[in-house]
Design a protein around this motif. Structure first.
Motif, mmCIF file in Angstrom:
data_model
loop_
_atom_site.group_PDB
_atom_site.id
_atom_site.type_symbol
_atom_site.label_atom_id
_atom_site.label_comp_id
_atom_site.label_asym_id
_atom_site.label_seq_id
_atom_site.Cartn_x
_atom_site.Cartn_y
_atom_site.Cartn_z
ATOM 1 N N ASN A 137 110.803 60.195 70.243
ATOM 2 C CA ASN A 137 109.988 61.273 69.699
ATOM 3 C C ASN A 137 109.399 62.074 70.848
ATOM 4 O O ASN A 137 108.249 61.926 71.213
ATOM 5 C CB ASN A 137 108.903 60.714 68.806
ATOM 6 C CG ASN A 137 108.273 61.791 67.961
ATOM 7 O OD1 ASN A 137 108.691 62.951 68.029
ATOM 8 N ND2 ASN A 137 107.297 61.433 67.168
ATOM 9 N N ASP A 139 108.606 65.778 72.911
ATOM 10 C CA ASP A 139 108.208 67.126 72.542
ATOM 11 C C ASP A 139 109.311 68.137 72.803
ATOM 12 O O ASP A 139 109.315 69.212 72.225
ATOM 13 C CB ASP A 139 106.955 67.528 73.330
ATOM 14 C CG ASP A 139 105.735 67.470 72.436
ATOM 15 O OD1 ASP A 139 105.928 67.289 71.215
ATOM 16 O OD2 ASP A 139 104.618 67.587 72.944
ATOM 17 N N ASN A 198 104.578 77.205 66.692
ATOM 18 C CA ASN A 198 103.582 77.047 67.744
ATOM 19 C C ASN A 198 102.474 78.079 67.579
ATOM 20 O O ASN A 198 102.431 79.084 68.262
ATOM 21 C CB ASN A 198 104.248 77.197 69.110
ATOM 22 C CG ASN A 198 105.112 75.994 69.402
ATOM 23 O OD1 ASN A 198 104.651 74.861 69.341
ATOM 24 N ND2 ASN A 198 106.374 76.240 69.679
ATOM 25 N N GLU A 203 99.024 72.746 70.041
ATOM 26 C CA GLU A 203 99.790 72.160 71.126
ATOM 27 C C GLU A 203 101.214 72.714 71.055
ATOM 28 O O GLU A 203 101.819 72.737 69.985
ATOM 29 C CB GLU A 203 99.811 70.643 70.955
ATOM 30 C CG GLU A 203 99.845 69.897 72.271
ATOM 31 C CD GLU A 203 99.823 68.401 72.020
ATOM 32 O OE1 GLU A 203 100.659 67.702 72.597
ATOM 33 O OE2 GLU A 203 98.976 67.958 71.212
ATOM 34 N N THR A 205 105.135 72.824 71.203
ATOM 35 C CA THR A 205 106.118 71.764 70.979
ATOM 36 C C THR A 205 107.481 72.353 70.651
ATOM 37 O O THR A 205 107.582 73.468 70.151
ATOM 38 C CB THR A 205 105.669 70.845 69.826
ATOM 39 O OG1 THR A 205 106.621 69.813 69.687
ATOM 40 C CG2 THR A 205 105.562 71.627 68.528
ATOM 41 N N SER A 207 109.525 69.957 69.250
ATOM 42 C CA SER A 207 109.991 68.774 68.538
ATOM 43 C C SER A 207 110.522 69.146 67.157
ATOM 44 O O SER A 207 109.957 69.972 66.450
ATOM 45 C CB SER A 207 108.835 67.788 68.410
ATOM 46 O OG SER A 207 109.069 66.942 67.325
ATOM 47 N N LYS A 210 108.281 68.130 64.284
ATOM 48 C CA LYS A 210 107.193 69.085 64.018
ATOM 49 C C LYS A 210 107.690 70.205 63.105
ATOM 50 O O LYS A 210 106.955 70.679 62.235
ATOM 51 C CB LYS A 210 106.682 69.669 65.330
ATOM 52 C CG LYS A 210 105.770 68.724 66.098
ATOM 53 C CD LYS A 210 104.330 68.864 65.643
ATOM 54 C CE LYS A 210 103.488 67.665 65.995
ATOM 55 N NZ LYS A 210 103.754 67.035 67.280
#
Ligand code: SF4
Ligand code: SF4
Lengths: 419, 180
Positions: A137, A139, A198, A203, A205, A207, A210
Motif C-alpha cells: 500500500n 502512495d 488531491n 495529503e 497521493t 494511490s 485512494k
C-alpha cells in the motif's frame, strides 16, 4: 475463524508478504490461462461456432453433469497447459540465445510485479475504516504500475531483436513505437483523476486505493464513479489500454496477417506460453487499474459503496460483517469486474478489425494525445474554479471555451478525417 | 467513359469512430446468443440433399436381385478408369436371375481414382450403379480404398425400382411378344 486470523498475525511479516504474493500470482497465472480458453470460447460463440468442447479426461467421465463442463471446454485448459509444458521446446539456431531466453521471462516480470501496487479488494475493520487488500500500500501506486508495466515493452523488443529474423524484428519495432505513443495519452488521461482526488490541503497521493475511496463517499458527487465525471478521460484511457496491451484493434506487434506471428514468431511451447500469459496478465492489471480509477473499484454499484453493503449485511447478521467475509465479497466484486473487462477486451477483439499501422500512429499522436491534453486542461481549469470558488462567470467562460474548442475540432471542414 | 466517384465526407458519428464500434459490438453481442450455425460433424451429420453425388455404389432391385449385367459400359466411360469389372456367367442355380445372361464376377471401384463425376450412373442401362450419400471415405492403405463388389452392394443396398424392366419384359414374352 478468529484462530486463523491469530495464526496469520503471528507469522513473520516477510513470510506474510511472501504468502500473499504467491497467492496473488497463484490466482493471476491460472486466470491468464483461463482467459485464453475464454477467448477461444467467446470468439467461437460470436462466430456461431460451439468452440472447444471435446476434451474430457477419462477418469472423470463418469461424474454426472460433467458433460456440461466438457461442453464449456474447461478441460481444454488443462490440455492446453499440458501441451505447453510438455511439447518440444525448440531453440532456433540463428537466434541470440541469451536474449531469446530472457525475453519471455522479462515479459512475465512486469506483468506479475505490477500486481503489488494494485488493491484487489477491501474490508472494514473494527473501527469502521475501509482497509484495502493490497500487497504494497504505497502512495506512488499508480506511478509504480505505469513505470513497471511499461517495462513490458522491453520483452517485445528483446524477443523481436533476439529472434534474428525479419518479422519478429518488425513486430518488436512496431510494438515499441506503439507503446511509446500511447503511454503518453494514457498517463495524461489519468492526471485529471488525481487532480480531482488531491484536494488542496490534503495529503498528496497517487494511490489507487485512494482513488476508490474517493468514489465511495456519500453524496451525489462523492458516490459518482469517475467514468461519469470524466468520460473523455475514461475513453482515452481505455483506448490507450487496448494499445498498451497489444490487443486488437491495435494488434500491431503480432499482426498475424502481415507479420506471421510478430515478435513471437520464432517462439514455441512454454516460452510462447509465457508471452501469452503475460499478455493476459497485462490485460488483467490494465483493466484492474481502469476499474479502480473509473469504475469504482470494489464498490458494487455507483452510489452504493462497499461500506453501505456491509451495513446492510450487518443488519442481516453481524457474522456477515467479519473482515474475512467482507474481504472475500469485495474481492469477488472486484474480480468479477475485472473479468467483465476482459470480456470487453475479447468482445472488441472479435468486433473491430485491425488498424493499419499508420492509422495507429495517427490516432495515437493526432487524436488521442490532443484529446488527452484538452481533457487535462479542461479539468485543470474546472478543478481550479471549483477549489478557488471563482464563481459563475468563470464556469461560463470555461463552458464557452470548451464548446468553441469542440466546435472547432469537429466542425472544421479542413480537418479531414484521417482514418 | 471516365466518371468520378463521389466521396461523401464522413458524418460526425463516423468521424468519432466510437459509435461505429459500439454498433459493431451490438452486432457481435447478438451473435453471441444466436444458435450455432456449424454442425458438430462426426456426431451430427449434415442432411444430404437428393441428387447428391457421393461414393458410387451398386444397388439391388426390390426383389433382392443383382441388377448389374456386367455390360462394362461404366468401366468404359469412367474418365479416370476407376472401375474394373470381371464379367462372369450367371450361375445356373439362381433361377431368379435367369432373365440375364451375365453378371459381374468381380466389381472394383478404386476410390483413390474416382472423381465422383457420376458418368457411370448416367451410362448404366440397368440403373445398377448409383452415386449415393456416402461422402467420407478413409482408409489406412491403398487396398482399403478399393471398394470390391461386396462392399459396393453393402454401401448401395436396395433402391426402389422405377421401371421393373425385367418384369415387363417377362410379361411381354408371356404374351408372345418377344420385342415388347
Ligand atoms: S463417378 Fe465417375 S470416376 Fe467415379 S466411378 Fe463413376 S464414372 Fe468413374
Ligand atoms: S453397373 Fe451398369 S453399366 Fe456398369 S457393368 Fe453393371 S450394368 Fe453395365
Amino acid at each position: 475463524m478468529s484462530a486463523i486470523v491469530e495464526l496469520w498475525n503471528s507469522l513473520h511479516p516477510v513470510l506474510q508478504a511472501v504468502i500473499k504474493g504467491l497467492a496473488v500470482i497463484g490466482v493471476i497465472f491460472p486466470l491468464g490461462g483461463a482467459s485464453s480458453l475464454a477467448e477461444r470460447k467467446v470468439s467461437a460463440w460470436m462466430q456461431g461456432r460451439p468452440g472447444p468442447n471435446r476434451a474430457l479426461p477419462f477418469w472423470v467421465a463418469w461424474v454426472p453433469g460433467i458433460s456440461l463442463l466438457q461442453r464449456l471446454g474447461v478441460f481444454h485448459l488443462m490440455a492446453d497447459g499440458g501441451k505447453m509444458f510438455f511439447k518440444e521446446d525448440p531453440l532456433p539456431g540463428h537466434v541470440n540465445k541469451f536474449y531469446f531466453l530472457l525475453a519471455p521471462v522479462v515479459a512475465m516480470i512486469p506483468a506479475l510485479t505490477t500486481v503489488t501496487a494494485v488493491p484487489l479488494g477491501a474490508y472494514v475493520d473494527e473501527a469502521g475504516r475501509v482497509v484495502p487488500l493490497i500487497l504494497a500500500n504505497v502512495d506512488i501506486g499508480l506511478l509504480a504500475v505505469f513505470a513497471v508495466s511499461s517495462l513490458g515493452v522491453y520483452s517485445l523488443i528483446l524477443a523481436g531483436w533476439a529472434s534474428n529474423s525479419k518479422y519478429p524484428f518488425l513486430g518488436g519495432v512496431r510494438a515499441s513505437a506503439q507503446l511509446i505513443s500511447y503511454e503518453l495519452s494514457m498517463t495524461l488521461s489519468v492526471i485529471p483523476v488525481f487532480l480531482w482526488i488531491n484536494v488542496p490541503g490534503g495529503e498528496g497521493t497517487l494511490s489507487l486505493a485512494k482513488a476508490v475511496e474517493f468514489q465511495s463517499q456519500p453524496g451525489f458527487l462523492g458516490g459518482m464513479w469517475f467514468i461519469f465525471i470524466m468520460p473523455v478521460a475514461a475513453i482515452v484511457f481505455l483506448v490507450s489500454l487496448f494499445a498498451e496491451t497489444n490487443r486488437l484493434p491495435f494488434d500491431m506487434a503480432e499482426g498475424e496477417a502481415d507479420l506471421v506471428g510478430g515478435f513471437h514468431t520464432e517462439y514455441g511451447s512454454l516460452k510462447w506460453g509465457l508471452f501469452f500469459v503475460a499478455e493476459y496478465a497485462h490485460m488483467m492489471i490494465g483493466s484492474a487499474v481502469f476499474i479502480l480509477l473509473f469504475l469504482g473499484g470494489w464498490n458494487p454499484l455507483p452510489w452504493i459503496p462497499l461500506s453501505l453493503v456491509v451495513e446492510w449485511l450487518g443488519a442481516v447478521s453481524p457474522v456477515l460483517t467479519h473482515p474475512i467475509i467482507v474481504g472475500l465479497l469485495s474481492l469477488g466484486i472486484f474480480v468479477g469486474k475485472v473479468l467483465g473487462m476482459i470480456f470487453v477486451f475479447m468482445w472488441v477483439r472479435w468486433t473491430v478489425p485491425r488498424f493499419r499501422y499508420d492509422q495507429v500512429m495517427k490516432m495515437g499522436w493526432q487524436k488521442l494525445l490532443p484529446l488527452a491534453i484538452g481533457n487535462l486542461l479542461f479539468y485543470a481549469a474546472a478543478i481550479a474554479i471549483r477549489d478557488l470558488q471563482l464563481g459563475v462567470a468563470y464556469w461560463a467562460a470555461l463552458a464557452v471555451v470548451t464548446v468553441a474548442a469542440t466546435w472547432a475540432i469537429f466542425a472544421n471542414p479542413l480537418q479531414k478525417p484521417a482514418l | 467513359m471516365a466518371y468520378v466517384v463521389e466521396r461523401k465526407s464522413l458524418s460526425l458519428s463516423e468521424r468519432l469512430y466510437l459509435p461505429q464500434i459500439v454498433a459493431g459490438m451490438k452486432v457481435t453481442l447478438k451473435h453471441l446468443f444466436k444458435p450455432n450455425v456449424t454442425l458438430e460433424y462426426p456426431d451430427v451429420r449434415p442432411a444430404i440433399p437428393p441428387g447428391y453425388r457421393g461414393v458410387p455404389t451398386l444397388v439391388k432391385d426390390p426383389n433382392g436381385r443383382e441388377k448389374c449385367v456386367s455390360c462394362q459400359l461404366c468401366e468404359f466411360v469412367c474418365p479416370p478408369k476407376a472401375i474394373r469389372i470381371t464379367p462372369g456367367e450367371v450361375p445356373a442355380d439362381q433361377p431368379q436371375r435367369a432373365h440375364v445372361e451375365k453378371g459381374p464376377q468381380a466389381f472394383d471401384i478404386d476410390m483413390l481414382r474416382c472423381i465422383y463425376c457420376g458418368l457411370c450412373q448416367e451410362v448404366c442401362p440397368e440403373e445398377a450403379i448409383f452415386l449415393q450419400n456416402t461422402f467420407s471415405m478413409a482408409g489406412y492403405t491403398r487396398a482399403e480404398m478399393v471398394n470390391d463388389k461386396a462392399k459396393l452392394y453393402e454401401l448401395g443396398g436396395t433402391l426402389p425400382d422405377q421401371h421393373f424392366k425385367w418384369d415387363k419384359k417377362k410379361a411381354a414374352e408371356e404374351h408372345g411378344n418377344a420385342h415388347h
